[in-house]
Design a protein around this motif. Structure first.
Motif, PDB file in Angstrom:
ATOM      1  N   THR A   2       0.834  -1.200   0.000  1.00 42.63           N
ATOM      2  CA  THR A   2       0.000   0.000   0.000  1.00 42.63           C
ATOM      3  C   THR A   2       0.869   1.249   0.000  1.00 42.63           C
ATOM      4  O   THR A   2       2.062   1.196   0.302  1.00 42.63           O
ATOM      5  CB  THR A   2      -0.893   0.038   1.256  1.00 42.63           C
ATOM      6  N   LEU A   3       0.264   2.350  -0.358  1.00 41.48           N
ATOM      7  CA  LEU A   3       0.964   3.636  -0.294  1.00 41.48           C
ATOM      8  C   LEU A   3       1.457   3.877   1.131  1.00 41.48           C
ATOM      9  O   LEU A   3       2.581   4.328   1.337  1.00 41.48           O
ATOM     10  CB  LEU A   3       0.039   4.768  -0.742  1.00 41.48           C
ATOM     11  N   HIS A   4       0.629   3.551   2.094  1.00 40.08           N
ATOM     12  CA  HIS A   4       0.997   3.745   3.497  1.00 40.08           C
ATOM     13  C   HIS A   4       2.266   2.961   3.849  1.00 40.08           C
ATOM     14  O   HIS A   4       3.185   3.498   4.479  1.00 40.08           O
ATOM     15  CB  HIS A   4      -0.169   3.348   4.402  1.00 40.08           C
ATOM     16  N   SER A   5       2.337   1.702   3.428  1.00 42.48           N
ATOM     17  CA  SER A   5       3.526   0.897   3.756  1.00 42.48           C
ATOM     18  C   SER A   5       4.763   1.419   3.029  1.00 42.48           C
ATOM     19  O   SER A   5       5.859   1.429   3.587  1.00 42.48           O
ATOM     20  CB  SER A   5       3.293  -0.584   3.450  1.00 42.48           C
ATOM     21  N   PHE A   6       4.584   1.894   1.799  1.00 45.65           N
ATOM     22  CA  PHE A   6       5.712   2.483   1.070  1.00 45.65           C
ATOM     23  C   PHE A   6       6.225   3.726   1.793  1.00 45.65           C
ATOM     24  O   PHE A   6       7.431   3.900   1.971  1.00 45.65           O
ATOM     25  CB  PHE A   6       5.299   2.841  -0.364  1.00 45.65           C
ATOM     26  N   LEU A   7       5.327   4.585   2.205  1.00 47.75           N
ATOM     27  CA  LEU A   7       5.727   5.808   2.906  1.00 47.75           C
ATOM     28  C   LEU A   7       6.411   5.490   4.229  1.00 47.75           C
ATOM     29  O   LEU A   7       7.369   6.163   4.610  1.00 47.75           O
ATOM     30  CB  LEU A   7       4.517   6.709   3.125  1.00 47.75           C
ATOM     31  N   LYS A   8       5.930   4.492   4.927  1.00 49.87           N
ATOM     32  CA  LYS A   8       6.556   4.077   6.188  1.00 49.87           C
ATOM     33  C   LYS A   8       8.015   3.675   5.959  1.00 49.87           C
ATOM     34  O   LYS A   8       8.891   4.037   6.740  1.00 49.87           O
ATOM     35  CB  LYS A   8       5.792   2.898   6.808  1.00 49.87           C
ATOM     36  N   LYS A   9       8.264   2.922   4.879  1.00 51.82           N
ATOM     37  CA  LYS A   9       9.632   2.494   4.570  1.00 51.82           C
ATOM     38  C   LYS A   9      10.537   3.694   4.313  1.00 51.82           C
ATOM     39  O   LYS A   9      11.730   3.647   4.588  1.00 51.82           O
ATOM     40  CB  LYS A   9       9.648   1.578   3.339  1.00 51.82           C
ATOM     41  N   GLU A  10       9.962   4.773   3.791  1.00 47.37           N
ATOM     42  CA  GLU A  10      10.715   5.992   3.503  1.00 47.37           C
ATOM     43  C   GLU A  10      10.738   6.941   4.696  1.00 47.37           C
ATOM     44  O   GLU A  10      11.196   8.074   4.583  1.00 47.37           O
ATOM     45  CB  GLU A  10      10.127   6.700   2.269  1.00 47.37           C
ATOM     46  N   ASP A  11      10.207   6.500   5.831  1.00 43.21           N
ATOM     47  CA  ASP A  11      10.122   7.287   7.058  1.00 43.21           C
ATOM     48  C   ASP A  11       9.298   8.559   6.853  1.00 43.21           C
ATOM     49  O   ASP A  11       9.631   9.635   7.364  1.00 43.21           O
ATOM     50  CB  ASP A  11      11.518   7.614   7.601  1.00 43.21           C
ATOM     51  N   GLY A  44      -8.533   5.343   8.607  1.00 46.01           N
ATOM     52  CA  GLY A  44      -7.790   5.309   9.864  1.00 46.01           C
ATOM     53  C   GLY A  44      -6.741   4.213   9.889  1.00 46.01           C
ATOM     54  O   GLY A  44      -5.639   4.400  10.401  1.00 46.01           O
ATOM     55  N   GLU A  45      -7.068   3.079   9.302  1.00 45.53           N
ATOM     56  CA  GLU A  45      -6.139   1.947   9.279  1.00 45.53           C
ATOM     57  C   GLU A  45      -4.913   2.233   8.417  1.00 45.53           C
ATOM     58  O   GLU A  45      -3.790   1.865   8.772  1.00 45.53           O
ATOM     59  CB  GLU A  45      -6.869   0.713   8.744  1.00 45.53           C
ATOM     60  N   TYR A  46      -5.103   2.896   7.286  1.00 48.99           N
ATOM     61  CA  TYR A  46      -4.022   3.076   6.322  1.00 48.99           C
ATOM     62  C   TYR A  46      -3.411   4.474   6.325  1.00 48.99           C
ATOM     63  O   TYR A  46      -2.737   4.861   5.371  1.00 48.99           O
ATOM     64  CB  TYR A  46      -4.500   2.718   4.915  1.00 48.99           C
ATOM     65  N   SER A  47      -3.638   5.236   7.366  1.00 50.33           N
ATOM     66  CA  SER A  47      -3.023   6.560   7.465  1.00 50.33           C
ATOM     67  C   SER A  47      -2.381   6.720   8.833  1.00 50.33           C
ATOM     68  O   SER A  47      -2.727   6.012   9.778  1.00 50.33           O
ATOM     69  CB  SER A  47      -4.059   7.656   7.228  1.00 50.33           C
ATOM     70  N   ASP A  48      -1.442   7.648   8.910  1.00 52.02           N
ATOM     71  CA  ASP A  48      -0.805   7.930  10.193  1.00 52.02           C
ATOM     72  C   ASP A  48      -1.689   8.812  11.057  1.00 52.02           C
ATOM     73  O   ASP A  48      -1.720   8.686  12.269  1.00 52.02           O
ATOM     74  CB  ASP A  48       0.559   8.588   9.974  1.00 52.02           C
ATOM     75  N   PHE A  49      -2.388   9.746  10.410  1.00 52.55           N
ATOM     76  CA  PHE A  49      -3.381  10.530  11.133  1.00 52.55           C
ATOM     77  C   PHE A  49      -4.400  11.093  10.159  1.00 52.55           C
ATOM     78  O   PHE A  49      -4.170  11.156   8.959  1.00 52.55           O
ATOM     79  CB  PHE A  49      -2.755  11.627  11.999  1.00 52.55           C
ATOM     80  N   VAL A  50      -5.551  11.474  10.720  1.00 58.05           N
ATOM     81  CA  VAL A  50      -6.675  11.965   9.935  1.00 58.05           C
ATOM     82  C   VAL A  50      -7.086  13.330  10.474  1.00 58.05           C
ATOM     83  O   VAL A  50      -7.363  13.474  11.673  1.00 58.05           O
ATOM     84  CB  VAL A  50      -7.867  10.987  10.010  1.00 58.05           C
ATOM     85  N   SER A  51      -7.115  14.319   9.600  1.00 60.32           N
ATOM     86  CA  SER A  51      -7.585  15.653   9.972  1.00 60.32           C
ATOM     87  C   SER A  51      -9.084  15.721   9.748  1.00 60.32           C
ATOM     88  O   SER A  51      -9.567  15.506   8.631  1.00 60.32           O
ATOM     89  CB  SER A  51      -6.894  16.731   9.123  1.00 60.32           C
TER      90      SER A  51
END
Length: 188
Positions: A2-11, A44-51
């Motif tokens: 997922t995009l979320h997991s890719f971004l996590k790998k890139e910190d 919520g599951e696939y994001s770090d935070f929600v505005s």
């Protein structure tokens, strides 16, 4: 992946801003809005935070985002997304009403200027709605403008702490009472 997991790998962090609602989507409801497109739990599951865009109350009788409206939204949203992932949206603009009809948004500075240049006027902070009210006359036209100020911001910061939220998001910079920044600096 997922995009979320890719971004996590890139910190990196992934956040999403969402239109809010206070109850489950009803496709037969008369008042429809953009929120029907959101699966809050998946977001919520696939994001770090929600505005949470907790402003523009569709049933408002005055303020952009009253305290009762904001609580109603939060009480629902924390059932869909963990509170520590939620960022409370705080409006920095004002809503202006003319002879009881909402006429649009305005800035705090423009509101103060119009108020200072008018007659038959009063202003106060409404503790129930959590907003500052400017009431004045322009000829025979009654103008009532509801604005967030440092008191309303302090109430919302207390709500952030009470609900255990991640923090706040603000919309739209440059339209606020500049004293609000002092409340933000000291309270968070």
């Amino acid at each position: 992946a997922t995009l979320h997991s890719f971004l996590k790998k890139e910190d990196l962090q992934f956040s999403v801003a969402v239109v809010v609602r206070a109850e489950d989507y009803d496709p037969n409801a008369k008042n429809q809005d953009w929120s029907s497109a959101y699966d809050y739990e998946k977001i919520g599951e696939y994001s770090d935070f929600v505005s949470l865009m907790t402003y523009d109350d569709p049933d408002s009788v005055g303020p952009v985002a009253s305290i009762p409206y904001t609580r109603k939204i939060l009480n629902y949203m924390i059932t869909k997304i963990p509170p520590e992932k939620l960022s409370l949206g705080i409006p920095l603009y004002c809503w202006k009403w003319q002879d009881g009809i909402k006429s649009g948004s305005t800035t705090y500075n423009l509101t103060e200027k119009a108020y200072k240049n008018s007659k038959d006027k009063w202003r106060y902070f409404d503790p129930v709605y959590g907003a500052e009210i400017f009431r004045y006359m322009i000829g025979d036209l009654q103008v009532v403008t509801w604005c967030e100020n440092e008191k309303s911001l302090e109430i919302k910061i207390d709500m952030i702490k009470e609900y255990g939220l991640r923090g706040y998001s603000a919309w739209a910079l440059g339209q606020e009472n500049r004293n609000m920044w002092r409340a933000l600096w000291y309270d968070l």
